[in-house]
Write an enzyme that holds these catalytic residues in place. Structure first.
Site, PDB file in Angstrom:
ATOM      1  N   GLU A 162       0.828  -1.218   0.000  1.00 35.61           N
ATOM      2  CA  GLU A 162       0.000   0.000   0.000  1.00 35.61           C
ATOM      3  C   GLU A 162       0.861   1.265   0.000  1.00 35.61           C
ATOM      4  OE1 GLU A 162      -3.472   0.159   2.426  1.00 35.61           O
ATOM      5  OE2 GLU A 162      -3.682  -2.016   2.478  1.00 35.61           O
ATOM      6  N   GLY A 163       1.911   1.231  -0.810  1.00 34.28           N
ATOM      7  CA  GLY A 163       2.852   2.341  -0.898  1.00 34.28           C
ATOM      8  C   GLY A 163       4.060   2.055  -0.045  1.00 34.28           C
TER       9      GLY A 163
END
Length: 602
Positions: A410-411
């Site tokens: 998620e990043g």
């Protein structure tokens, strides 16, 4: 690590319309050396009495369920969440926590959701990933961008847990650079459907999901190809999943490659506008990051409790080990990090519940800070337990393995650091351009010119900028407040110096950007704990003086880190180190590994 200019674009349409001057984001304003407290002081009370009561009625059964029903070790051994646990989660409504009640969900606010996922994070991160991949990102785009017809069609069965969802963005050749995806959706001549083909990699719930949010390039009339988002069902045909990946941790969470081979997707399943997929993806990830911080806050609490119990009972050299300074330092610092993470998570969720749309920097900060704080806290907790912590029976080693993914998915934290720094510096750059125009035409924006020149003059003379938290926080925290204001002032002047020196080339100064991001994260954490502690002191809560200790300890250490990082960002000495690191890496790359000779010559 390359980062394209696409990463600098604001993630919300509302944001695109707002000027820098109108921003109420605390994090965005500190890049200009400004103290804007609208979103952070006083510490927000997000829930009314009725909502608090609703939450209490949910927390107890969830906590009890994870203690009595869920078996983390059995889930890991099976590399899947046991069916009894899944059935219990469905019965509690855990798959539709934020889905509005008219679509079959519980309709929880962000703060209520955060509190529940904190319980999950304290108990079993692998189950947390199954739930989070399903609702925090899996079908979140339907909640945020879906039409009424799409919501009615998909949300009831997803909220009930009848069907699982997955978020399909990452590809074999496209990770952090989401704009480079190859999956393609070709519109039919009749305009009734798209034909979608491509491969997605490392998809959480990839082998178990029936509904996917898929991102693919599409032709856009009058423009080049852009990314669009689609709702894709496994039942459409042409959707296949690979075997579950063998992973370091979160083994009960299914992770698999998902392939799409000429899948016919109805045009009505387009999410948002054609070509708006990048914004959809970034907003989904941005919207869900507060939940990660809340979950990891719970993980840290669980680890600290285990370490404290051991330290209270373990006797060495005739004394309990909690009497030794080395152990006290580990426990105290772990608690301050948990306190800071928890403070940020609920500050952010409250802002979101209040309707704020300008929180993407704060959301990125909370993800990076929480994932790294949790790793350090659990690692040190395991160290306190010693050999016992290393054994499977204790459960701490599983916790540590499960945690490692949070700094990647998620990043990645590396990319998010650049995002934090560049997004804030973009706004500061816009502000500097406005100031330069005001200097050239002083009668166009007289108030801007007067306030800025006065602030700079005071700063150069060592008089400070006139900004203060006095009267906004509890008097017992005034000295810590001064520390924070000083950090903000230094950050603003450092950003200005970097932009004046590098201009648009700042995007390539990643060593410096990392220093800026580190300082920004600590400053946001400081205001979160100061705000929370101030409220605790005002309310005369029983834990007030203990929280003051946590606040002072965290902020004193954080302010030292801020000073160090901002000095490093502009120091010629540090610049030499950065240049040397680039040369060392170039040599490593050229030779495929270490270059230096062996000390015994062979």
């Amino acid at each position: 690590m390359p980062i394209t200019t696409a990463h600098l674009k604001p993630e919300t349409s509302v944001e695109e319309k707002e000027s820098t001057e109108a921003s109420s984001s605390f994090a965005a304003n500190i890049f200009m050396g400004r103290l804007v407290t609208k979103q952070v002081l006083p510490y927000p009370q997000a829930l009314n009495e009725e909502q608090q009561q609703e939450l209490k009625e949910l927390v107890s059964p969830v906590s009890r369920f994870f203690k009595e029903i869920n078996n983390p070790a059995a889930n890991e051994a099976a590399e899947a969440v046991e069916e009894g646990t899944m059935a219990g989660l469905r019965e509690m409504g855990a798959f539709g926590l934020q889905v509005p009640m008219q679509y079959g969900g519980l309709g929880l606010r962000n703060t209520q959701y955060a509190r529940l996922v904190e319980e999950v994070g304290a108990a079993d991160l692998a189950v947390g990933i199954v739930l989070g991949a399903h609702q925090s990102i899996g079908y979140k785009a339907i909640l945020l961008y879906g039409t009424e017809e799409q919501k009615k069609q998909y949300l009831p069965r997803l909220a009930s847990g009848e069907q699982m969802a997955a978020f399909c963005l990452t590809e074999p050749a496209s990770g952090s650079d989401a704009a480079s995806i190859k999956t393609y959706a070709k519109p039919s001549p009749c305009g009734q459907y798209f034909t979608l083909s491509g491969n997605k990699l490392w998809i959480s719930n990839g082998g178990t999901a029936e509904v996917f949010t898929v991102f693919a390039k599409t032709p856009v009339p009058g423009d080049k190809e852009k990314i669009s988002a689609f709702i894709v069902e496994r039942g459409f045909g042409g959707v296949t999943s690979g075997p579950p990946e063998k992973k370091m941790g979160i083994k009960a969470s299914n992770t698999a490659e998902v392939s799409f081979d000429n899948v016919r997707v109805p045009a009505s399943n387009l999410l948002g506008e054609l070509g708006s997929g990048f914004k959809v993806a970034m907003n989904v990830l941005n919207n869900g990051r507060f939940g990660m911080a809340a979950a990891l806050s719970g993980t840290m609490k669980s680890a600290i409790a285990c370490a404290v119990e051991h330290a209270n009972n373990r006797v060495q050299f005739g004394r309990k080990i909690n009497e030794f300074g080395a152990i006290q330092e580990k426990l105290a610092r772990a608690t301050t990090m948990q306190y800071a993470t928890e403070s940020m998570a609920y500050l952010l969720s409250a802002n979101m519940d209040a309707g704020s749309t300008d929180y993407q920097i704060e959301a990125a900060i909370s993800k990076v800070f929480a994932s790294e704080a949790a790793w350090n806290v659990v690692d040190e907790s395991l160290q306190i337990l010693g050999g016992m912590g290393y054994m499977q029976e204790c459960g701490m080693e599983k916790m540590l393995r499960d945690l490692r993914i949070f700094r990647i998915f998620e990043g990645t934290n590396d990319i998010l650091r650049l995002f934090i720094a560049l997004t804030g510096m973009q706004r500061a750059g816009t502000h500097l351009q406005g100031l330069q125009k005001a200097i050239r035409s002083p009668f166009s924006q007289p108030s801007l010119l007067t306030s800025e020149l006065s602030r700079r003059a005071r700063r150069r003379m060592g008089l400070g900028t006139g900004q203060s938290l006095k009267g906004k926080i509890h008097p017992e925290l005034d000295e810590i407040g001064k520390e924070l204001v000083g950090c903000i002032t230094t950050l603003g002047s450092t950003i200005e110096a970097l932009l004046m020196k590098h201009g648009k080339r700042i995007i390539d100064q990643q060593f410096h950007l990392k220093c800026v991001a580190e300082a920004t994260m600590d400053i946001y954490a400081m205001i979160a704990v100061i705000s929370r502690t101030s409220r605790t002191l005002e309310l005369h809560l029983p834990s007030a003086q203990h929280e003051k200790l946590l606040c002072e300890t965290f902020c004193l250490e954080a302010s030292e880190r801020v000073v160090h990082n901002l000095q490093a960002a502009t120091s010629s000495r540090t610049g030499l180190v950065f240049r040397n690191m680039a040369l060392i890496t170039a040599a490593l790359s050229q030779h495929g590994g270490t270059v230096h000779s062996h000390p015994i010559s062979f």
